[in-house]
Design a protein around this motif. Structure first.
Motif, PDB file in Angstrom:
ATOM      1  N   GLY A 487      69.983  -8.867  39.877  1.00 14.06           N
ATOM      2  CA  GLY A 487      70.689  -9.127  40.871  1.00 14.06           C
ATOM      3  C   GLY A 487      72.217  -9.245  41.295  1.00 14.06           C
ATOM      4  N   GLN A 488      72.260  -8.533  40.416  1.00 16.23           N
ATOM      5  CA  GLN A 488      74.701  -8.392  40.247  1.00 16.23           C
ATOM      6  C   GLN A 488      74.691  -6.826  41.042  1.00 16.23           C
ATOM      7  OE1 GLN A 488      76.026  -8.768  36.604  1.00 16.23           O
ATOM      8  NE2 GLN A 488      78.107  -7.815  37.290  1.00 16.23           N
ATOM      9  N   PRO A 489      75.862  -7.076  42.197  1.00  7.76           N
ATOM     10  CA  PRO A 489      76.155  -5.975  42.118  1.00  7.76           C
ATOM     11  C   PRO A 489      76.554  -5.334  41.587  1.00  7.76           C
ATOM     12  CG  PRO A 489      76.625  -8.260  43.873  1.00  7.76           C
ATOM     13  CD  PRO A 489      76.500  -8.486  42.617  1.00  7.76           C
ATOM     14  N   LEU A 490      76.427  -3.723  42.317  1.00 12.50           N
ATOM     15  CA  LEU A 490      77.056  -2.832  40.983  1.00 12.50           C
ATOM     16  C   LEU A 490      77.735  -1.900  41.960  1.00 12.50           C
ATOM     17  CD1 LEU A 490      73.684  -1.755  40.222  1.00 12.50           C
ATOM     18  CD2 LEU A 490      74.839  -2.954  38.976  1.00 12.50           C
ATOM     19  N   PHE A 491      78.060  -1.629  42.808  1.00 15.21           N
ATOM     20  CA  PHE A 491      78.748  -1.078  43.981  1.00 15.21           C
ATOM     21  C   PHE A 491      78.067  -1.033  45.556  1.00 15.21           C
ATOM     22  CE2 PHE A 491      75.503   1.864  43.361  1.00 15.21           C
ATOM     23  CZ  PHE A 491      74.743   2.597  43.250  1.00 15.21           C
ATOM     24  N   SER A 492      79.446  -0.342  46.094  1.00 13.91           N
ATOM     25  CA  SER A 492      79.049  -0.868  47.332  1.00 13.91           C
ATOM     26  C   SER A 492      79.698   0.561  48.039  1.00 13.91           C
ATOM     27  CB  SER A 492      79.543  -2.000  48.061  1.00 13.91           C
ATOM     28  OG  SER A 492      81.373  -2.013  47.867  1.00 13.91           O
ATOM     29  N   CYS A 493      78.777   0.707  49.221  1.00 12.14           N
ATOM     30  CA  CYS A 493      78.755   1.988  49.717  1.00 12.14           C
ATOM     31  C   CYS A 493      79.693   1.498  51.680  1.00 12.14           C
ATOM     32  CB  CYS A 493      77.755   2.704  49.598  1.00 12.14           C
ATOM     33  SG  CYS A 493      76.947   3.752  48.376  1.00 12.14           S
ATOM     34  N   THR A 494      79.917   2.549  52.455  1.00 14.84           N
ATOM     35  CA  THR A 494      80.300   2.335  53.627  1.00 14.84           C
ATOM     36  C   THR A 494      79.506   3.741  54.278  1.00 14.84           C
ATOM     37  OG1 THR A 494      82.228   3.155  53.487  1.00 14.84           O
ATOM     38  CG2 THR A 494      82.223   1.668  53.655  1.00 14.84           C
ATOM     39  N   GLU A 495      79.576   3.269  56.008  1.00 14.36           N
ATOM     40  CA  GLU A 495      78.702   3.918  56.468  1.00 14.36           C
ATOM     41  C   GLU A 495      79.015   3.711  58.157  1.00 14.36           C
ATOM     42  OE1 GLU A 495      74.410   5.726  58.354  1.00 14.36           O
ATOM     43  OE2 GLU A 495      74.193   4.070  57.527  1.00 14.36           O
ATOM     44  N   PRO A 496      80.200   4.572  58.488  1.00  8.49           N
ATOM     45  CA  PRO A 496      80.788   4.297  59.708  1.00  8.49           C
ATOM     46  C   PRO A 496      80.225   3.999  60.469  1.00  8.49           C
ATOM     47  CG  PRO A 496      81.808   5.746  58.316  1.00  8.49           C
ATOM     48  CD  PRO A 496      80.715   6.144  57.952  1.00  8.49           C
ATOM     49  N   GLU A 497      78.639   5.395  61.231  1.00  8.01           N
ATOM     50  CA  GLU A 497      77.897   5.385  62.158  1.00  8.01           C
ATOM     51  C   GLU A 497      77.497   4.035  62.503  1.00  8.01           C
ATOM     52  OE1 GLU A 497      73.829   7.580  63.956  1.00  8.01           O
ATOM     53  OE2 GLU A 497      75.298   8.361  62.329  1.00  8.01           O
ATOM     54  N   LEU A 498      76.964   3.429  60.895  1.00  9.50           N
ATOM     55  CA  LEU A 498      76.307   2.053  60.615  1.00  9.50           C
ATOM     56  C   LEU A 498      77.383   0.518  61.192  1.00  9.50           C
ATOM     57  CD1 LEU A 498      73.386  -0.060  59.833  1.00  9.50           C
ATOM     58  CD2 LEU A 498      74.202  -0.049  57.743  1.00  9.50           C
ATOM     59  N   ASP A 499      78.333   0.907  60.791  1.00 12.25           N
ATOM     60  CA  ASP A 499      79.087  -0.247  61.150  1.00 12.25           C
ATOM     61  C   ASP A 499      79.729  -0.302  62.640  1.00 12.25           C
ATOM     62  OD1 ASP A 499      79.747  -0.758  58.609  1.00 12.25           O
ATOM     63  OD2 ASP A 499      81.313   0.868  58.254  1.00 12.25           O
ATOM     64  N   ALA A 500      79.624   0.986  63.510  1.00 14.14           N
ATOM     65  CA  ALA A 500      79.623   1.148  65.172  1.00 14.14           C
ATOM     66  C   ALA A 500      78.373   0.591  65.171  1.00 14.14           C
ATOM     67  CB  ALA A 500      79.603   2.056  65.410  1.00 14.14           C
ATOM     68  N   GLN A 501      77.268   0.712  64.829  1.00 10.72           N
ATOM     69  CA  GLN A 501      75.855   0.362  65.812  1.00 10.72           C
ATOM     70  C   GLN A 501      75.883  -1.384  65.569  1.00 10.72           C
ATOM     71  OE1 GLN A 501      72.626   2.720  64.001  1.00 10.72           O
ATOM     72  NE2 GLN A 501      73.270   4.552  64.911  1.00 10.72           N
ATOM     73  N   LEU A 502      76.337  -2.138  64.678  1.00  9.91           N
ATOM     74  CA  LEU A 502      76.649  -3.143  64.023  1.00  9.91           C
ATOM     75  C   LEU A 502      77.448  -4.472  65.392  1.00  9.91           C
ATOM     76  CD1 LEU A 502      74.994  -5.477  62.177  1.00  9.91           C
ATOM     77  CD2 LEU A 502      77.146  -5.166  60.292  1.00  9.91           C
ATOM     78  N   ALA A 503      78.261  -3.039  65.131  1.00 15.07           N
ATOM     79  CA  ALA A 503      79.515  -3.450  66.383  1.00 15.07           C
ATOM     80  C   ALA A 503      78.839  -3.990  67.405  1.00 15.07           C
ATOM     81  CB  ALA A 503      80.725  -3.190  66.125  1.00 15.07           C
ATOM     82  N   GLN A 504      78.492  -2.625  68.040  1.00 14.62           N
ATOM     83  CA  GLN A 504      77.731  -2.797  69.152  1.00 14.62           C
ATOM     84  C   GLN A 504      76.650  -3.558  69.392  1.00 14.62           C
ATOM     85  OE1 GLN A 504      75.551   0.787  69.900  1.00 14.62           O
ATOM     86  NE2 GLN A 504      75.810   0.745  71.911  1.00 14.62           N
ATOM     87  N   ALA A 505      75.732  -3.804  68.379  1.00 12.75           N
ATOM     88  CA  ALA A 505      74.706  -4.596  68.260  1.00 12.75           C
ATOM     89  C   ALA A 505      74.935  -6.239  68.312  1.00 12.75           C
ATOM     90  CB  ALA A 505      73.740  -4.743  67.267  1.00 12.75           C
ATOM     91  N   GLU A 506      76.386  -6.583  67.522  1.00  8.53           N
ATOM     92  CA  GLU A 506      76.614  -7.582  67.871  1.00  8.53           C
ATOM     93  C   GLU A 506      77.686  -7.875  69.726  1.00  8.53           C
ATOM     94  OE1 GLU A 506      79.849  -8.116  65.157  1.00  8.53           O
ATOM     95  OE2 GLU A 506      78.532  -8.727  62.893  1.00  8.53           O
ATOM     96  N   ALA A 507      77.857  -7.392  70.140  1.00  4.10           N
ATOM     97  CA  ALA A 507      78.533  -7.270  71.158  1.00  4.10           C
ATOM     98  C   ALA A 507      76.841  -7.433  72.161  1.00  4.10           C
ATOM     99  CB  ALA A 507      79.229  -6.309  72.117  1.00  4.10           C
ATOM    100  N   LEU A 508      76.332  -6.991  71.785  1.00  2.00           N
ATOM    101  CA  LEU A 508      74.751  -6.949  73.134  1.00  2.00           C
ATOM    102  C   LEU A 508      74.005  -8.163  72.923  1.00  2.00           C
ATOM    103  CD1 LEU A 508      73.497  -3.512  72.984  1.00  2.00           C
ATOM    104  CD2 LEU A 508      74.938  -4.156  74.311  1.00  2.00           C
ATOM    105  N   VAL A 509      74.654  -8.922  71.597  1.00  3.34           N
ATOM    106  CA  VAL A 509      73.697  -9.885  71.020  1.00  3.34           C
ATOM    107  C   VAL A 509      74.676 -11.701  72.330  1.00  3.34           C
ATOM    108  CG1 VAL A 509      73.632 -12.069  69.920  1.00  3.34           C
ATOM    109  CG2 VAL A 509      72.294  -9.657  69.281  1.00  3.34           C
ATOM    110  N   GLN A 510      76.012 -10.885  72.141  1.00  2.00           N
ATOM    111  CA  GLN A 510      77.082 -12.436  72.933  1.00  2.00           C
ATOM    112  C   GLN A 510      76.627 -11.817  74.381  1.00  2.00           C
ATOM    113  OE1 GLN A 510      80.775 -11.216  71.566  1.00  2.00           O
ATOM    114  NE2 GLN A 510      80.750 -11.428  69.203  1.00  2.00           N
ATOM    115  N   GLU A 511      76.725 -10.215  74.604  1.00  2.00           N
ATOM    116  CA  GLU A 511      75.916  -9.929  76.302  1.00  2.00           C
ATOM    117  C   GLU A 511      74.864 -11.291  76.925  1.00  2.00           C
ATOM    118  OE1 GLU A 511      75.253  -6.758  79.499  1.00  2.00           O
ATOM    119  OE2 GLU A 511      75.824  -6.400  77.445  1.00  2.00           O
ATOM    120  N   GLN A 512      73.781 -10.779  76.030  1.00  2.00           N
ATOM    121  CA  GLN A 512      72.513 -11.452  76.289  1.00  2.00           C
ATOM    122  C   GLN A 512      72.579 -12.361  76.180  1.00  2.00           C
ATOM    123  OE1 GLN A 512      70.245  -9.846  77.218  1.00  2.00           O
ATOM    124  NE2 GLN A 512      71.990  -7.850  77.462  1.00  2.00           N
ATOM    125  N   GLU A 513      73.646 -13.193  75.171  1.00  2.00           N
ATOM    126  CA  GLU A 513      73.342 -14.610  75.031  1.00  2.00           C
ATOM    127  C   GLU A 513      74.863 -15.471  76.047  1.00  2.00           C
ATOM    128  OE1 GLU A 513      75.650 -15.023  71.786  1.00  2.00           O
ATOM    129  OE2 GLU A 513      73.990 -15.575  70.172  1.00  2.00           O
TER     130      GLU A 513
END
Length: 718
Positions: A487-513
């Motif tokens: 279970g120890q973290p070994l390495f991390s990766c980034t996916e710019p498109e996924l980060d953008a989708q995550l930010a968009q999803a957070e904004a949509l959740v705030q909008e719906q709230e």
């Protein structure tokens, strides 16, 4: 003495006045501190060997004394060592058959013609007796080698030999220095169509050079070579010379040198070829030189130096042991053992055996029979796989030569041999009883059965760290080469498109709230619709967050963390499923074994105990069990360690290697994954191991039938 002193036939020859022909030459030899005399007929090259007692008799044959006077003189001077009259008659018979005896009586011209025809028939039979080794005499090489040796002073031969041996030593050093380059991808460089054609053209030329080495050595040491020709070994033309005159040389070291001269000449040529090969950049010339090194080096050491075949190694061993006619004497001694201990007759042991000779004779007789059988069967299988009709004919000939002919000779021996007189019925009964016991043992007695294959230490799939999605490398969170916990973290990766989708999803959740807060004062139906949309957006946000969390890759189990190219990790594009790291735990290592198609059914259904020995440490035995089988056969090798180039036993497809494809075996193989069960675990990945699958015991007849049937199915599809 082994027989009565007097002979009932003595009166027929007592008045003969024998003498030896002028072409008969006598040379003294010493074998194991015993003195012997070798007689050679200079006209035919035939050689006879006599003990000191027989030599004393030969020395008295001057054409003046009668045979009776010669025998009486021998009895007076030799005492208990004097030959009997029957032994004198046997000696006369040998001399007569060798055509070196003259008497005061007129020769029988009809008998001489019959003897000449019989000799020609015998020589023709020798040439044609073995279809795998046909001889075709061509010319007398003595004038040619004589002209060569006359150009070299006798004192210079030692210097030439020393320089030639130094050349071979330099060649061996060069081979060691360039071993990897010489042996790399050897199947593609040797067993392709073009290279096989080069082999076919080079082989007779190299063997001609080999045979001239023998001829030059014989001539330089004072002998003569009377015959050179072609021998067709498995229909391949191979030059040969008759160097039998070397047996008349008094020194065993000279005879051994003549036996080794061909190999010395060929290895020297291989040394020159490897020296030139190192200086050539490429092309056809380099390929030809490589084939010369393979042919002149490997085939000489593997075949010519083997003492169990009637090639150079056999004659060198015979001279080194000081046992002339090693093969014939070994067969005669085994025959004596059968008469004496099997049939319980009063057989007399062969004369003049030293204390150590019996062990050598028995070992050679058994070893040569087994080796010749294996070689013959292997050649038949090889030929039959390419030419079915020739294979069948060779198989019939082999069955006759290896089984029928020895059986006929044995039956004739039991029925007619004078030494078994009075014991013939007992000998027949013992032979039948032994045959029945042997047949019963082969047919009914279960013996150990197993399958030997090779495998490679393998890493389980859970130890291979792969990226869960297409991404870019970000950071390495654990130190490579250090232990990590589950279970120890070994390495991390980034996916710019996924980060953008995550930010968009957070904004949509705030909008719906926010919309839900406004809809609380509106109609109930509108509020329910907003709540449903908010739940959907929250679920989408949770999924994206989980995907983002998966980009932090964790260790599946405890072990040692290792990553490929850690310096290039950051910013590197990583396709989904790409393997980028490992978590190594020796306790989780498995073994991937490859099994040929002919043995896969036994491994599947009758595999019992499994034992594993590492190629680096054969004494350590590891225990394992089969945990998984790849359903279908595949020609792709899991590791190059299993191929011939890596020290294994599996040949690679040269066409795949030539086309730059992944290494593929010549035949499809089945893969079995094994898990180690014993307390001792392997330490290193990728190591080649020997795997033994033990099966339930089965009679030898069943095992042989199964192997023969598989060979027929494999080679002939029948």
């Amino acid at each position: 003495m082994t027989s009565a002193l007097f002979s009932s036939s003595w009166y027929r020859v007592a008045d003969l006045k024998p003498r030896l022909r002028r072409q008969a030459r006598l040379v003294q030899h010493t074998y194991r501190e015993q003195r012997w005399y070798v007689m050679q007929d200079l006209a035919s090259g035939r050689v006879l060997r006599f003990n000191p007692s027989a030599y004393r008799v030969l020395a008295l044959m001057d054409g003046v004394r009668t045979l009776d006077e010669i025998w009486r003189h021998a009895c007076i001077n030799l005492g208990d060592e004097a030959p009997t009259q029957d032994e004198i008659l046997g000696l006369l018979t040998q001399l007569h058959q060798a055509n070196v005896l003259l008497t005061d009586r007129k020769p029988d011209l009809g008998e001489l013609a019959e003897r000449g025809a019989r000799l020609k028939k015998t020589r023709l039979k020798q040439y044609l007796a073995n279809p795998l080794s046909l001889k075709l005499p061509l010319f007398d090489p003595d004038p040619l080698v004589g002209a060569i040796t006359r150009q070299v002073p006798p004192a210079a031969w030692k210097g030439i030999l020393l320089a030639w041996m130094l050349l071979i030593l330099v060649g061996a050093v060069l081979v060691g220095m360039h071993w990897d380059e010489l042996t790399a991808d050897i199947t593609a460089r040797v067993f392709t169509g073009d290279n096989i054609l080069i082999l076919a053209l080079l082989y007779p030329l190299l063997k001609a050079f080999h045979e001239f080495g023998h001829a030059l050595a014989v001539k330089a040491l004072g002998g003569r070579c009377r015959e050179m020709g072609l021998m067709f070994l498995v229909f391949i033309p191979v030059p040969y010379v008759d160097a039998s005159e070397s047996v008349t040389l008094p020194s065993k070291w000279q005879r051994m040198l003549i036996g080794a001269a061909g190999m010395i000449a060929e290895l020297g040529l291989a040394a020159i070829a490897v020296w030139l090969w190192t200086g050539v950049s490429g092309g056809v010339t380099k390929a030809v030189l490589h084939q010369v090194v393979i042919l002149a080096g490997v085939t000489t050491l593997v075949f010519n130096a083997n003492p169990l075949l009637r090639f150079d190694g056999y004659y060198i061993l015979s001279d080194a042991l000081e046992i002339p006619n090693l093969s014939q004497r070994a067969n005669r001694y085994v025959g004596y053992l059968c008469r004496r201990y099997l049939f319980r007759t009063e057989a007399q042991p062969p004369l003049h055996l030293t204390a150590r000779e019996p062990a050598w004779l028995v070992a050679f007789a058994l070893g040569s029979v087994i080796y010749r059988t294996v070689v013959t069967v292997s050649i038949i299988v090889l030929v039959a796989g390419q030419f079915f009709v020739f294979g069948v004919l060779l198989a019939l000939w082999a069955a006759y030569g290896l089984a029928v002919q020895p059986l006929v000779k044995f039956v004739r021996f039991v029925a007619r041999d004078p030494a078994l007189e009075g014991h013939r019925r007992k000998a027949g009964g013992v032979s039948l009883a032994l045959a029945a016991v042997l047949a019963g043992f082969i047919a009914f007695v279960p013996v150990a059965d197993w399958t030997m294959v090779e495998g490679v230490i393998w890493m389980p799939e859970q130890s291979r760290i792969r990226v869960p999605a297409t991404c870019f490398g970000d950071r390495i969170l654990a130190r490579p080469g250090e232990p990590v916990a589950a279970g120890q973290p070994l390495f991390s990766c980034t996916e710019p498109e996924l980060d953008a989708q995550l930010a968009q999803a957070e904004a949509l959740v705030q909008e719906q709230e926010a919309r839900l807060a406004l809809a609380s004062t509106a109609e109930r139906v509108q509020m329910q619709m907003v709540r449903s949309e908010l739940a959907h957006q929250r679920q989408r946000l949770a999924d994206l967050a989980a995907r983002r969390g998966d980009l932090v890759v964790r260790s599946p189990h405890a072990g040692r963390f290792d990553i490929e190219s850690p310096g290039d990790f950051t910013g590197r594009h990583l396709p989904r499923g790409e393997q980028v790291a490992y978590v190594l735990d020796p306790a989780r290592y498995t073994l991937l074994a490859v099994v040929p198609q002919g043995r896969v059914d036994l491994v599947r259904h009758r595999a019992g105990k499994v034992e594993i020995r590492s190629a680096e440490s054969l004494w350590d035995v590891l225990q394992a069990k089969v945990v998984r089988e790849v359903p279908g056969a595949s020609a792709e090798l899991p590791s190059m360690a299993l191929a011939l180039q890596g020290g294994g036993q599996i040949g690679l497809d040269p066409e795949a290697s030539a086309e730059g494809k992944a290494p593929r075996a010549l035949e499809p193989l089945f893969q079995f994954e094994l898990q180690f069960t014993g307390p001792v675990q392997p330490r290193y990945l990728g190591g080649r191991v020997h795997v033994r699958f033990s099966h339930s015991p089965a009679p030898l007849g069943e095992q042989w039938y199964r192997g023969l049937r598989q060979q027929f199915m494999k080679r002939f599809a029948v």
